[in-house]
Design a protein around this motif. Structure first.
Motif, short mmCIF file in Angstrom:
data_model
loop_
_atom_site.label_atom_id
_atom_site.label_comp_id
_atom_site.label_asym_id
_atom_site.label_seq_id
_atom_site.Cartn_x
_atom_site.Cartn_y
_atom_site.Cartn_z
N GLN A 1 -12.55 -8.42 1.26
CA GLN A 1 -13.46 -7.39 1.78
C GLN A 1 -14.56 -8.04 2.57
N ALA B 1 1.24 -3.19 -16.13
CA ALA B 1 1.51 -3.71 -14.79
C ALA B 1 2.99 -3.99 -14.57
N ASP C 1 0.84 -1.20 0.00
CA ASP C 1 0.00 0.00 0.00
C ASP C 1 0.87 1.25 0.00
N ILE D 1 -3.35 -7.62 -6.93
CA ILE D 1 -3.82 -6.24 -7.07
C ILE D 1 -3.92 -5.85 -8.55
N ALA D 2 -2.89 -6.22 -9.31
CA ALA D 2 -2.89 -5.89 -10.74
C ALA D 2 -4.07 -6.52 -11.44
N LYS D 3 -4.41 -7.76 -11.03
CA LYS D 3 -5.53 -8.46 -11.66
C LYS D 3 -6.86 -7.82 -11.27
N LYS D 4 -7.04 -7.53 -9.99
CA LYS D 4 -8.31 -6.98 -9.52
C LYS D 4 -8.55 -5.57 -10.05
N ARG D 5 -7.48 -4.79 -10.15
CA ARG D 5 -7.62 -3.40 -10.63
C ARG D 5 -7.44 -3.28 -12.13
N GLU D 6 -7.14 -4.40 -12.78
CA GLU D 6 -6.92 -4.40 -14.22
C GLU D 6 -5.90 -3.32 -14.60
N LEU D 7 -4.77 -3.36 -13.92
CA LEU D 7 -3.73 -2.36 -14.15
C LEU D 7 -3.16 -2.47 -15.56
N PHE E 1 2.50 1.75 -3.47
CA PHE E 1 1.56 2.30 -4.45
C PHE E 1 1.31 3.78 -4.21
#
Length: 215
Positions: A213, A69, A29, A60-66, A32
């Motif tokens: 979450q 990446a 965190d 994180i990259a997958k969930k946020r579709e960075l 970033f």
């Protein structure tokens, strides 16, 4: 408001619940947010720590579709340093000197320092105060992981591990991790001046040790 500069925070649980993974979440965190992190490990090897950073970044990259990446990964990794010590063979003051040398001589403007696996109860008298003063002087947030004993009682009536009661004066934030159903639940049993424990409304998936979450 987070931990805050000059403060010490602790993640406490039994072994294997996910403290190191959570420390890596905290560090990631910060990365970033374009902050600099020194991850100090007291394990014999650091391979598993590097693996956690890689796995959490990929998630994180997958969930946020960075987009881009790989470029983002390479950029933020420049802001992370991993150091390794054997607590039993080196004094805390020398550890702090080494960290300070990395910050000063290595021109690494750290914002957060993580003490992963540092055994607070085996430290010399005054060591925690020394680390707290170091944090204040350097404007650093410092996080620890603490393994709790297997025997009961694990927590007192206020949710605080008896093992850490004598250290509370120097701890600004104390978070406990414990199994709750099919997840690991977080509770801030000390959060600066809050009079009561705070449910953080976060849960950890015990299989992946990634933050899930709460619903």
């Amino acid at each position: 408001g987070g931990l805050g500069k000059g403060n010490l925070g602790v993640l406490a649980s039994r072994k294997g619940v996910g403290k190191t993974a959570c420390l890596v979440h905290i560090a990631t965190d910060q990365l970033f947010r374009d902050k600099h992190v020194i991850h100090v490990s007291f394990s014999a090897k650091v391979d598993h720590i590097i693996s956690w950073y890689e796995d959490i970044f990929k998630e994180i990259a997958k969930k946020r579709e960075l987009e881009a990446a790989v470029d983002i990964h390479d950029e933020i990794i420049k802001n992370r340093v991993i150091m390794n010590f054997n607590q039993q063979s080196i004094e805390t003051s020398q550890i702090l000197k080494s960290i300070n040398a990395m910050i000063r001589d290595g021109h690494f403007a750290a914002d957060t320092v993580i003490f992963d696996g540092f055994e607070i109860e085996k430290a010399e008298d005054g060591d925690l105060e020394l680390i707290k003063e170091f944090a204040k002087e350097g404007g650093l947030e410092v996080w620890f992981s603490v393994s709790l004993p297997e025997e009961e009682p694990l927590f007192n009536e206020k949710g605080i591990p008896p093992k850490l009661e004598s250290f509370l004066e120097n701890i600004a934030v104390l978070i406990t991790l414990r199994y709750s159903g099919d997840h690991v639940r977080f509770e801030a049993v000390k959060d600066h001046d809050e009079p009561e424990p705070v449910d953080m409304h976060l849960m950890l998936d015990p299989k992946t040790l990634l933050v899930a979450q709460e619903t």
